[in-house]
Write an enzyme that holds these catalytic residues in place. Structure first.
Site, mmCIF file in Angstrom:
data_model
loop_
_atom_site.group_PDB
_atom_site.id
_atom_site.type_symbol
_atom_site.label_atom_id
_atom_site.label_comp_id
_atom_site.label_asym_id
_atom_site.label_seq_id
_atom_site.Cartn_x
_atom_site.Cartn_y
_atom_site.Cartn_z
ATOM 1 N N MET A 21 0.913 2.622 4.501
ATOM 2 C CA MET A 21 1.096 1.405 3.640
ATOM 3 C C MET A 21 2.189 0.322 4.119
ATOM 4 O O MET A 21 3.022 -0.196 3.515
ATOM 5 C CB MET A 21 1.894 2.029 2.179
ATOM 6 C CG MET A 21 0.813 2.985 1.503
ATOM 7 S SD MET A 21 -0.760 2.040 1.136
ATOM 8 C CE MET A 21 -1.582 3.461 0.554
ATOM 9 N N HIS A 138 7.100 -1.732 6.180
ATOM 10 C CA HIS A 138 6.629 -0.696 5.088
ATOM 11 C C HIS A 138 6.538 -1.309 3.797
ATOM 12 O O HIS A 138 7.646 -2.347 3.455
ATOM 13 C CB HIS A 138 7.269 0.426 5.186
ATOM 14 C CG HIS A 138 6.186 1.583 4.381
ATOM 15 N ND1 HIS A 138 6.125 1.636 2.995
ATOM 16 C CD2 HIS A 138 5.277 2.144 4.710
ATOM 17 C CE1 HIS A 138 5.182 2.633 2.686
ATOM 18 N NE2 HIS A 138 4.768 2.913 4.012
ATOM 19 N N HIS A 139 5.607 -1.163 3.121
ATOM 20 C CA HIS A 139 5.489 -2.243 1.613
ATOM 21 C C HIS A 139 6.435 -1.640 0.869
ATOM 22 O O HIS A 139 6.704 -2.481 -0.124
ATOM 23 C CB HIS A 139 3.891 -2.018 1.305
ATOM 24 C CG HIS A 139 3.439 -3.106 0.331
ATOM 25 N ND1 HIS A 139 4.236 -3.639 -0.675
ATOM 26 C CD2 HIS A 139 2.394 -4.141 0.235
ATOM 27 C CE1 HIS A 139 3.591 -4.808 -1.421
ATOM 28 N NE2 HIS A 139 2.531 -4.817 -0.802
ATOM 29 N N SER A 140 7.003 -0.540 0.977
ATOM 30 C CA SER A 140 7.801 -0.121 -0.084
ATOM 31 C C SER A 140 9.320 -0.682 0.163
ATOM 32 O O SER A 140 10.126 -0.829 -0.780
ATOM 33 C CB SER A 140 8.037 1.359 -0.050
ATOM 34 O OG SER A 140 8.635 1.659 1.357
#
Lengths: 458, 458
Positions: A21, A138-140
């Site tokens: 992700m 990272h998309h988080s």
């Protein structure tokens, strides 16, 4: 310590051996006028002692337990910049093909959650003395759209500004806006809604049910999504990635759009459609029914005054069943126009709810236990993100293009994201290498489709 | 289809985001006399159409379900050699440091189980026109010792043999021997026993109990392992790797061994000991008690006639509590001599059983649920693998060295494996980058320790 929002945590739940992700940008640069071949090496030396500001110094509290419901971001006292900022080189002849191979490979490697989840690769050895940056987040930690904005902000519009720090050394603005209201497409806001539903409902299945129920009960504007045909784009994915790019002058897109009475975005969809049609036909895998794309759009809601900038998602037919390029474009324009009309008749709240509902199934695919078992309501997401109009520079080197790299997930093996920059639209095709063999052909076909389309509308 | 043995499956169970169960070799080559800078590119073209023989065409039947009890190897009809054989390049100045950084990074990336689990990287851009191979294989497909043998077999002892195929294009021998009885150390055989126990017992805890019980009941030769001190080498690991190398002439090792009345292997242990002692001291982390190494050795069992070649594992003190280099070497020689004496008094079966027992706790660490909860009976594994004596060539390019890269696991953050080649011993230090900061110092200290030791025994 900063607790993760349910929205950010969602991207950790999705992370697996096959689904990674993270988003990225590939940015080739022309050689600086006074640069020499060791300037990247000197940059590395300079960077080593640099400061690291939020969010680039945040790492997960429990990296060995991604699903921890009490997951949080904690500050890492000393960020190991020699790890995060890396030098790489292309093998001969250092052309676009070799660059594509390298960044495809880099995009298929996992982020290390024991550190702040980002990496920068300084890539040397491109032909004509050029170099490139590959930046991965990272998309988080940061969504792709914010990341693109931060990157653009770290570049200079001034050729002679040679000491601007790297993006991670720039202090964050006093109040970090998640959506800046400057006419951009607020995809993060939209994602936020879907993900908050998951957070509240605790179970993915209940979350979708809740979305559907609320749409049905509260709002009669709800329209059933069209059924997308079965297509190889909607298979499970494996670990390896392939990335391909295409760059087209905005003026050319605009001319075709004007001739056909559509928008630049419609032409972007038509080019994507033409290359997908040809690619699938070659593999004897073109569905009889037209492919359906999910497209984020900016619209004016009925309860908004003046120039609205609500974000919404529409489902558009890509008219891949139509053989003639001009007719295909016309069918796409009709489809997007209808869909936008429908959105514009809704309240702002309804637009968000409806759009979130469209997104929901693909978000569900991210969760390993449901992956591959949900029929998608669309075949592909195609986004076109507005970017800076003027040329940008990094220490005197001109940014040639900025290609967004996105996230294939189970059920969505290909993603097309475009970003405009300095008079061009930069196409990034990010896909699973196994599900989509010879994916780079899509980029080639996209360029050829542009010529076809120009001839067709003339 | 070929079912996985319990032993091979073990390495799949251990695979996780942080523990990667692949081994590798780093092999730098001198430039071929008539080579040009594009010869690797031409090699790639040639390779593209090459045949792929067993086991290099085998992939897992259920790559998305590594723990599948019915896991099997299946043949992949068409192996995508453009995926498996990759070109890479070093950034300037292309020295040993840059090579170390690149292979450290490559060693920290997961293998893709949707394909045959191996990769070759052709690395160009080394200084003086040199190039390197980095070859990576998952331990579930081929163990490291067999892999080294296969690689050596794919090279030529003849400078002028220019058309030998790559290792994956060489048909396997009629009956693939797992241990060839040529005086090598049969580590795979040893691992096999531990792993068969796991296979039979189905639970890791029961497996260890069974090993201990059988050792106690059946054989009074059983000796309780020494307790190793607590040490930072025995922490949990994270995802990133660091690899460092050292190369020392065998003649120098042999001279010291002779002067001290020990073996070349003892001197290898003494060098490892000296560098570990200095490295840990610098971090204020040297345990008061001496570090304990697990060392595979070849011994003659009491029920063997002539020159025995049973494989065994001994626990040896590294005498890291002794300050003087000559005294430290003497203490190590005493420790290994005693341990080997003990082994030689055992039957062949008992040697294997005893050695397997020593290995068991570190194998257990590989299983995520027990990782980090078992106190190791040794601090580090140090292996010295015999390799070819004569120089080897790859298409006219001379192999300069062959460095083995091994597997750090939870509880064993560092591995030292040495391989002899053409008059040198090549040391490979493979560790977790986070647990062991500045790991490359170990390699530097190892070289300096050699000078010290020569001065001390003179």
């Amino acid at each position: 310590m900063k607790r993760l929002t349910p929205s950010d945590a969602m991207f950790l739940y999705g992370e697996s051996r096959e689904q990674m992700m993270h988003v990225a940008a590939m940015m080739p640069f022309a050689p600086p006028p006074n640069g020499h071949h060791d300037s990247l090496r000197e940059l590395m030396r300079e960077i080593r002692g640099a400061a690291v500001h939020r969010p680039w110094n945040l790492r997960l509290r429990t990296p060995d337990f991604l699903w921890n419901p009490l997951q949080a971001w904690v500050e890492q006292e000393e960020v190991d910049l020699e790890y995060h900022v890396r030098r790489s080189a292309l093998p001969s002849p250092g052309d676009e093909r070799e660059l594509g191979i390298l960044v495809s490979r880099l995009h298929g490697h996992h982020i290390d959650f024991h550190r702040p989840p980002w990496e920068v690769h300084l890539i040397e050895g491109l032909d004509h003395g050029r170099f490139a940056l590959y930046v991965k987040v990272h998309h988080s930690l940061v969504d792709g759209f914010s990341a693109m904005r931060i990157l653009a902000n770290a570049l200079s519009s001034d050729l002679d500004e040679l000491d601007r720090p790297m993006f991670f050394s720039i202090p964050p603005p006093a109040r970090a806006p998640r959506s800046d209201g400057e006419g951009g497409i607020h995809f993060p806001e939209l994602l936020g809604i879907v993900r908050e539903q998951y957070g509240a409902a605790k179970s993915a299945v209940r979350a979708v049910k809740k979305l559907v129920d609320s749409s049905r009960a509260g709002d009669h504007e709800f329209v059933t999504p069209r059924q997308a045909p079965k297509c190889l784009l909607n298979a499970r994915i494996s670990k390896s990635r392939r990335f391909a790019t295409q760059r087209i002058e905005t003026a050319r897109l605009r001319a075709v759009a004007k001739a056909a009475n559509g928008t630049v975005n419609d032409v972007v969809l038509a080019l994507s459609s033409a290359s997908l049609r040809r690619y699938l036909q070659e593999q004897d895998a073109l569905p009889a029914a037209p492919l359906i794309a999910m497209v984020p759009v900016a619209v004016r809601a009925k309860d908004e005054e003046g120039v609205g900038n609500s974000v919404g998602a529409i489902l558009a037919s890509l008219a891949t069943d139509v053989a003639d390029p001009a007719e295909r474009l016309a069918a796409i324009i009709e489809s997007t126009t209808n869909a936008k009309h429908m959105l514009q008749g809704m309240s702002k709240a309804a637009i968000l709810q409806y759009s979130a509902l469209l997104l929901a199934p693909s978000m569900l695919q991210m969760i390993p236990t449901t992956a591959g078992h949900i029929r998608p309501t669309f075949n592909i997401v195609i986004s076109n993100v507005p970017g800076p109009d003027q040329p940008l520079y990094f220490r005197g080197a001109r940014l040639e293009a900025s290609y967004p790299m996105s996230i294939p997930v189970h059920g969505q093996a290909l993603n097309i994201t475009c970003a405009s920059y300095a008079g061009n639209v930069c196409f990034g095709f990010t896909g699973c290498r196994d599900t989509l063999p010879h994916l780079q052909r899509l980029a080639v076909y996209c360029g050829e489709a542009m010529n076809e389309l120009e001839a067709a509308v003339r």
